[in-house]
Design a protein around this motif. Structure first.
Motif, PDB file in Angstrom:
ATOM      1  N   LEU A 287       0.823  -1.205   0.000  1.00  0.00           N
ATOM      2  CA  LEU A 287       0.000   0.000   0.000  1.00  0.00           C
ATOM      3  C   LEU A 287       0.863   1.264   0.000  1.00  0.00           C
ATOM      4  CD1 LEU A 287      -2.759  -1.101   2.543  1.00  0.00           C
ATOM      5  CD2 LEU A 287      -3.140  -0.484   0.143  1.00  0.00           C
ATOM      6  N   MET A 288       1.897   1.288   0.845  1.00  0.00           N
ATOM      7  CA  MET A 288       2.770   2.466   0.923  1.00  0.00           C
ATOM      8  C   MET A 288       3.650   2.587  -0.329  1.00  0.00           C
ATOM      9  SD  MET A 288       2.314   4.309   3.687  1.00  0.00           S
ATOM     10  CE  MET A 288       3.866   5.142   4.048  1.00  0.00           C
ATOM     11  N   GLY A 289       4.210   1.446  -0.744  1.00  0.00           N
ATOM     12  CA  GLY A 289       5.142   1.467  -1.864  1.00  0.00           C
ATOM     13  C   GLY A 289       4.507   1.835  -3.182  1.00  0.00           C
ATOM     14  N   GLN A 290       3.237   1.501  -3.351  1.00  0.00           N
ATOM     15  CA  GLN A 290       2.566   1.770  -4.619  1.00  0.00           C
ATOM     16  C   GLN A 290       1.861   3.129  -4.636  1.00  0.00           C
ATOM     17  OE1 GLN A 290      -0.008  -1.627  -5.089  1.00  0.00           O
ATOM     18  NE2 GLN A 290       1.713  -3.061  -5.087  1.00  0.00           N
ATOM     19  N   SER A 291       1.925   3.835  -3.510  1.00  0.00           N
ATOM     20  CA  SER A 291       1.252   5.143  -3.463  1.00  0.00           C
ATOM     21  C   SER A 291       2.252   6.235  -3.084  1.00  0.00           C
ATOM     22  CB  SER A 291       0.078   5.090  -2.478  1.00  0.00           C
ATOM     23  OG  SER A 291       0.529   4.676  -1.193  1.00  0.00           O
ATOM     24  N   VAL A 292       2.213   6.677  -1.825  1.00  0.00           N
ATOM     25  CA  VAL A 292       2.994   7.861  -1.445  1.00  0.00           C
ATOM     26  C   VAL A 292       4.499   7.668  -1.594  1.00  0.00           C
ATOM     27  CG1 VAL A 292       1.265   8.841   0.077  1.00  0.00           C
ATOM     28  CG2 VAL A 292       2.854   7.152   0.984  1.00  0.00           C
ATOM     29  N   MET A 293       5.028   6.485  -1.222  1.00  0.00           N
ATOM     30  CA  MET A 293       6.482   6.323  -1.221  1.00  0.00           C
ATOM     31  C   MET A 293       7.049   6.226  -2.636  1.00  0.00           C
ATOM     32  SD  MET A 293       6.748   6.658   1.945  1.00  0.00           S
ATOM     33  CE  MET A 293       8.530   6.709   1.964  1.00  0.00           C
ATOM     34  N   SER A 294       6.205   5.902  -3.617  1.00  0.00           N
ATOM     35  CA  SER A 294       6.678   5.828  -4.999  1.00  0.00           C
ATOM     36  C   SER A 294       7.045   7.214  -5.543  1.00  0.00           C
ATOM     37  CB  SER A 294       5.615   5.188  -5.892  1.00  0.00           C
ATOM     38  OG  SER A 294       4.456   5.996  -5.946  1.00  0.00           O
ATOM     39  N   ARG A 295       6.637   8.256  -4.821  1.00  0.00           N
ATOM     40  CA  ARG A 295       6.985   9.625  -5.216  1.00  0.00           C
ATOM     41  C   ARG A 295       8.133  10.186  -4.382  1.00  0.00           C
ATOM     42  NH1 ARG A 295       1.259   9.687  -4.986  1.00  0.00           N
ATOM     43  NH2 ARG A 295       1.332  10.652  -2.926  1.00  0.00           N
ATOM     44  N   LEU A 296       8.690   9.341  -3.475  1.00  0.00           N
ATOM     45  CA  LEU A 296       9.662   9.862  -2.510  1.00  0.00           C
ATOM     46  C   LEU A 296      10.989   9.094  -2.513  1.00  0.00           C
ATOM     47  CD1 LEU A 296       7.252  10.478   0.515  1.00  0.00           C
ATOM     48  CD2 LEU A 296       8.254  12.199  -0.994  1.00  0.00           C
ATOM     49  N   TYR A 297      11.336   8.486  -3.639  1.00  0.00           N
ATOM     50  CA  TYR A 297      12.631   7.798  -3.708  1.00  0.00           C
ATOM     51  C   TYR A 297      13.773   8.820  -3.541  1.00  0.00           C
ATOM     52  CZ  TYR A 297       9.973   3.990  -5.950  1.00  0.00           C
ATOM     53  OH  TYR A 297       9.070   2.993  -6.233  1.00  0.00           O
ATOM     54  N   PRO A 298      14.873   8.430  -2.868  1.00  0.00           N
ATOM     55  CA  PRO A 298      15.052   7.182  -2.127  1.00  0.00           C
ATOM     56  C   PRO A 298      14.475   7.324  -0.720  1.00  0.00           C
ATOM     57  CG  PRO A 298      17.057   8.450  -2.037  1.00  0.00           C
ATOM     58  CD  PRO A 298      16.094   9.240  -2.888  1.00  0.00           C
ATOM     59  N   TYR A 299      14.120   6.206  -0.117  1.00  0.00           N
ATOM     60  CA  TYR A 299      13.651   6.200   1.267  1.00  0.00           C
ATOM     61  C   TYR A 299      14.153   4.928   1.956  1.00  0.00           C
ATOM     62  CZ  TYR A 299       9.906   2.993  -0.319  1.00  0.00           C
ATOM     63  OH  TYR A 299       9.201   1.930  -0.839  1.00  0.00           O
ATOM     64  N   THR A 300      14.037   4.915   3.265  1.00  0.00           N
ATOM     65  CA  THR A 300      14.492   3.770   4.059  1.00  0.00           C
ATOM     66  C   THR A 300      13.293   3.006   4.590  1.00  0.00           C
ATOM     67  OG1 THR A 300      16.490   4.951   4.742  1.00  0.00           O
ATOM     68  CG2 THR A 300      15.858   3.034   6.060  1.00  0.00           C
TER      69      THR A 300
END
Length: 361
Positions: A287-300
């Motif tokens: 859920l996180m990876g396919q939405s908000v975090m996909s716009r915030l690379y790189p992340y931990t």
């Protein structure tokens, strides 16, 4: 009683490389204190003890014993060592001598006691640690716990002002640990000054007046047991006392192998007996990876489990942002409700470098 200033210890390998075990150790130890020294293996805890009584002399720094620098040229080290006892993890009893002779040897040779005086004193100390009936036995006839109690009696027979304990229970069968800790609790209650390198967290918490957390060759944190175990300042201290295990991934872009990461997370959960958390972790990652975090690379991405609190958590951390990714304008309004279905709690908090969203599984 003891003041340590800028203590260092380094070794030089045959190839000339320098390995620094103690980097800059500073502390003050008052008479009657019971100080437990905890921390990961290889951080200099035992070396610190051995440096204090100069079994392994430090490279630089000062050690003041009742105001006098024991590293000064001409200081009477033999008399000093009589006042600072040491109990080793390997007992170090003389196997060819009886238990009574093991305890009388030091007082006779170093304190000048007669045999009768030394034997009377030795029996007092052996009875103190519950080993009076074993006085005539040989070390080979005793269990590990009994040998360690004899080692404590031998140290007490020298009437030390302080005793250093170097992992006194680490070589013992778990069934024998309690008998040794019981003797040490008694000594603590009587006001004996003690420094104890230990992995027995419950003992350190219940018996100590202070706790040193050592890490990377220094005393990372110094405080009361309540401070160290309940409110640690440093994240390294918190991770150690709560026995926090972690799995960390640096997600650098859309091509990151998330399937492999999820496989590792599954093995992590099985290893620490939280296999029931795997499905929830996978759903949140999706859920996180396919939405908000996909716009915030790189992340931990980090999965943690605390043995002490039994809390398993999944963290998404992004540097250089000030607001929660879940509160960004472009975030799907239904995402928060979907995430809450798979966790107990969502914690959104700023960090020193950015922002973290933590899911308590």
């Amino acid at each position: 009683m003891i003041t340590v200033k800028h203590l260092t210890k380094q070794y030089i390998d045959p190839d000339g490389s320098v390995f620094q075990v103690l980097k800059d150790v500073n502390c003050e130890i008052e008479r009657g204190e019971v100080i437990s020294i905890i921390g990961p293996s290889g951080t200099g805890k035992s070396t610190f003890l051995r440096a204090l009584n100069l079994l392994d002399p430090p490279t630089s720094g000062e050690i003041l014993w009742n105001g006098e620098n024991i590293l000064a040229k001409g200081y009477p080290l033999n008399k000093f060592r009589q006042k600072m006892g040491m109990v080793f993890q390997s007992f170090n009893l003389f196997e060819h001598l009886s238990i009574l002779d093991n305890v009388t040897l030091g007082p006779m040779k170093l304190l000048g006691l007669s045999r009768s005086q030394a034997e009377e004193e030795a029996m007092t100390m052996l009875r103190k640690v519950g080993m009076g009936e074993k006085a005539a036995s040989m070390p080979g006839d005793l269990s590990g716990g009994q040998k360690q109690r004899v080692a404590i009696a031998r140290s007490l027979a020298m009437h030390p002002d302080a005793i250093l304990f170097d992992e006194p229970t680490s070589a013992l069968d778990p069934t024998m640990v309690g008998e040794v800790l019981s003797v040490m609790r008694q000594l603590a209650s009587e006001g004996m000054t003690m420094l104890i390198v230990t992995h027995e967290m419950k003992f350190a918490r219940n018996v100590s007046t202070r706790v040193f957390f050592m890490n990377e060759g220094i005393i990372y944190e110094d405080g009361t047991p309540e401070q160290i175990f309940e409110h640690p300042v440093h994240s390294a201290t918190k991770a150690f006392v709560q026995r926090i295990h972690k799995l960390v991934f640096e997600v650098d872009g859309a091509d990151f192998d998330m399937l492999d990461a999820k496989s590792q997370m599954g093995r992590f959960c099985i290893k620490y007996n939280v296999a029931s958390k795997v499905e929830a972790a996978n759903r949140i990652v999706d859920l996180m990876g396919q939405s908000v975090m996909s716009r915030l690379y790189p992340y931990t991405l980090r999965l943690t489990h605390s043995e002490q609190t039994e809390v398993t958590a999944l963290d998404f951390m992004k540097e250089n942002i000030q607001d929660s990714p879940l509160r960004m304008p472009q975030t799907d309004s239904t995402l928060l409700d979907k995430l809450r279905e798979h966790c107990q709690e969502i914690v959104e908090e700023p960090t020193t470098r950015g922002f973290r969203v933590k899911f308590i599984l």
